[in-house]
Design a protein around this motif. Structure first.
Motif, PDB file in Angstrom:
ATOM      1  N   ASP A  18       0.928  -1.235   0.005  1.00 42.33           N
ATOM      2  CA  ASP A  18      -0.160   0.008   0.002  1.00 42.33           C
ATOM      3  C   ASP A  18       0.819   1.166   0.034  1.00 42.33           C
ATOM      4  O   ASP A  18       0.762   2.296  -0.715  1.00 42.33           O
ATOM      5  N   TYR A  19       1.989   1.253   0.812  1.00 42.39           N
ATOM      6  CA  TYR A  19       2.826   2.410   0.881  1.00 42.39           C
ATOM      7  C   TYR A  19       3.559   2.724  -0.238  1.00 42.39           C
ATOM      8  O   TYR A  19       3.411   3.845  -0.920  1.00 42.39           O
ATOM      9  N   ASN A  20       4.063   1.565  -0.911  1.00 40.92           N
ATOM     10  CA  ASN A  20       4.747   1.804  -2.304  1.00 40.92           C
ATOM     11  C   ASN A  20       3.845   2.151  -3.372  1.00 40.92           C
ATOM     12  O   ASN A  20       4.062   3.080  -4.203  1.00 40.92           O
ATOM     13  N   GLY A  33      -2.570  -6.140  -7.915  1.00 40.87           N
ATOM     14  CA  GLY A  33      -3.067  -6.370  -6.643  1.00 40.87           C
ATOM     15  C   GLY A  33      -2.567  -6.919  -5.551  1.00 40.87           C
ATOM     16  O   GLY A  33      -3.011  -6.980  -4.506  1.00 40.87           O
ATOM     17  N   PHE A  34      -1.247  -7.474  -5.963  1.00 39.77           N
ATOM     18  CA  PHE A  34      -0.268  -8.025  -4.673  1.00 39.77           C
ATOM     19  C   PHE A  34       1.257  -7.875  -4.904  1.00 39.77           C
ATOM     20  O   PHE A  34       1.692  -8.252  -4.265  1.00 39.77           O
ATOM     21  N   MET A  35       1.411  -7.219  -6.355  1.00 30.04           N
ATOM     22  CA  MET A  35       2.808  -7.099  -6.519  1.00 30.04           C
ATOM     23  C   MET A  35       2.830  -5.746  -7.499  1.00 30.04           C
ATOM     24  O   MET A  35       1.903  -5.602  -8.267  1.00 30.04           O
ATOM     25  N   LEU A  36       3.918  -4.827  -7.371  1.00 32.61           N
ATOM     26  CA  LEU A  36       4.000  -3.826  -8.324  1.00 32.61           C
ATOM     27  C   LEU A  36       5.053  -3.994  -9.093  1.00 32.61           C
ATOM     28  O   LEU A  36       6.452  -4.421  -8.555  1.00 32.61           O
ATOM     29  N   LEU A  37       5.151  -3.771 -10.501  1.00 36.63           N
ATOM     30  CA  LEU A  37       6.212  -3.770 -11.207  1.00 36.63           C
ATOM     31  C   LEU A  37       6.579  -2.536 -11.775  1.00 36.63           C
ATOM     32  O   LEU A  37       5.666  -1.837 -12.427  1.00 36.63           O
ATOM     33  N   LYS A  38       7.671  -2.061 -11.563  1.00 34.35           N
ATOM     34  CA  LYS A  38       8.254  -0.943 -11.955  1.00 34.35           C
ATOM     35  C   LYS A  38       9.534  -0.747 -12.800  1.00 34.35           C
ATOM     36  O   LYS A  38      10.334  -1.470 -12.434  1.00 34.35           O
ATOM     37  N   LEU A  68       8.865  -5.116  -7.826  1.00 32.67           N
ATOM     38  CA  LEU A  68       9.694  -5.900  -8.642  1.00 32.67           C
ATOM     39  C   LEU A  68      10.017  -5.111  -9.652  1.00 32.67           C
ATOM     40  O   LEU A  68       9.441  -4.610 -10.453  1.00 32.67           O
ATOM     41  N   TYR A  69      11.546  -4.542  -9.731  1.00 36.32           N
ATOM     42  CA  TYR A  69      11.956  -3.830 -10.808  1.00 36.32           C
ATOM     43  C   TYR A  69      12.271  -4.667 -12.125  1.00 36.32           C
ATOM     44  O   TYR A  69      12.597  -5.821 -12.186  1.00 36.32           O
ATOM     45  N   TYR A  70      12.187  -3.882 -13.200  1.00 38.39           N
ATOM     46  CA  TYR A  70      12.440  -4.604 -14.467  1.00 38.39           C
ATOM     47  C   TYR A  70      13.032  -3.438 -15.461  1.00 38.39           C
ATOM     48  O   TYR A  70      12.938  -2.112 -15.265  1.00 38.39           O
ATOM     49  N   SER A  71      14.083  -3.988 -16.368  1.00 40.24           N
ATOM     50  CA  SER A  71      14.595  -3.163 -17.413  1.00 40.24           C
ATOM     51  C   SER A  71      14.545  -4.019 -18.587  1.00 40.24           C
ATOM     52  O   SER A  71      14.436  -5.125 -18.698  1.00 40.24           O
TER      53      SER A  71
END
Length: 348
Positions: A253-255, A270-275, A287-290
């Protein structure tokens, strides 16, 4: 010459004890060891990240590793000198995942040295109990295991695990002694878009086990330009219940709020963010991605970052790479930061 047979035998007995305990817990029989069960409950109450499932997973992995065959195969390549006087090895343990300092503890005792351990306040229940069990199997270990609450003193060498920040303090305090000082590391995965659904589901174990708190957790993906994240999200859907763990949910929620207020582009299931981010160290629930153009060029770039990377996951799983789903199942010779702890101890 081999390591001390009695100490090996004690660890083998510990391995069987842990395996039997976990088997009984998973099968929900009435044969569960009540004393260790209570320690697991205490550890869970003491640290909200240490769920019963994650503690049992850690215990089960150690039970699997601590067999006579595994231990002797691991130790076979080392030269032990029984004439060397035992040294006292200070171990400053991390507490991010259950029993994260156990491998150092194991190395020190099997190298014939003495453990002087400073436990993390986040993980101070499990190892003392397992030490008590070891001493019951081999009484001589009572003189070789000591836990301290305060400052480490009267040691010959030190193994300290922490962050990039704490490593500066470790260098200051321990720099005049032989040492292994560990810093932040993360694990990454290279995806090609040709992975099977089963491989991507297994990747979920690398991402979500221990809530992503370990250095062996995948925190960054490298994907081709046209990568379809829907395929990944579909495969990871089995892990959706992780959002019901309140500490994880608070981070999510914070991120999410921070990224939305900053107008960062994110993907959310809904349970993980991809940035999309150049960094390797992503926050919990992120989870970061490039993107990459050419896989061989990417691998060369990652070679230059090897001091920041603990595991590299790919379907190719070549030398020094890990298969999907295997990051949290290291072998005895998989040393943190790629530094051979046993060899360090034997050369003191």
């Amino acid at each position: 010459m081999a390591s001390d047979t009695n100490t090996i035998t004690a660890f083998v007995k510990l391995g069987k004890y842990l395996t039997d305990f976990c088997d009984n817990c998973y099968s929900k029989t009435d044969k569960v060891d009540s004393e260790l069960k209570e320690i697991v409950v205490q550890a869970r109450h003491h640290n909200g990240w240490f769920t019963e499932d994650n503690i049992l997973f850690s215990l089960k992995q150690w039970g699997h590793l601590l067999t006579e065959e595994n231990l002797r195969e691991w130790l076979y390549d080392y030269t032990f000198d029984s004439n060397n006087a035992p040294k006292t090895i200070g171990i400053v343990m991390a507490g991010n995942i259950p029993l994260v300092g156990f491998h150092d503890f194991l190395c020190v005792l099997l190298s014939g040295n003495k453990v002087l351990a400073k436990l993390s306040s986040n993980d101070k229940m499990l190892l003392p109990y397992l030490s008590k069990y070891l001493i019951q199997q081999e009484a001589s270990l009572a003189d070789k295991i000591e836990f301290v609450d305060g400052k480490l003193e009267n040691f010959d060498a030190v193994i300290a695990t922490g962050s990039n920040n704490t490593s500066r303090y470790f260098e200051y305090y321990f720099g005049n002694k032989p040492n292994i000082i560990r810093k932040n590391r993360n694990s990454v995965a290279i995806l090609t878009g040709n992975e099977s659904e089963e491989e991507l589901k297994s990747l979920g174990e690398d991402i979500f086990r221990y809530y992503g708190l370990g250095c062996r957790n995948v925190s960054k993906l490298f994907v081709p330009k046209s990568y379809d994240f829907d395929t990944l999200y579909k495969a990871l859907y089995d892990y959706k219940d992780i959002i019901h763990q309140h500490k994880y949910a608070n981070n999510y929620d914070y991120n999410k709020a921070v990224y939305l207020m900053s107008q960062f582009k994110i993907l959310d299931n809904g349970f993980m963010l991809l940035k999309e981010d150049k960094g390797l160290t992503s926050p919990i629930s992120v989870l970061y991605y490039s993107h990459y153009d050419d896989e061989s060029s990417l691998r060369k770039e990652l070679e230059e970052l090897e001091e920041q990377i603990q595991c590299m996951v790919s379907s190719a799983a070549g030398e020094n790479e890990v298969k999907f789903g295997e990051t949290q199942k290291p072998n005895l010779n998989d040393y943190a930061d790629g530094i051979d702890t046993m060899q360090f101890l034997l050369q003191l």
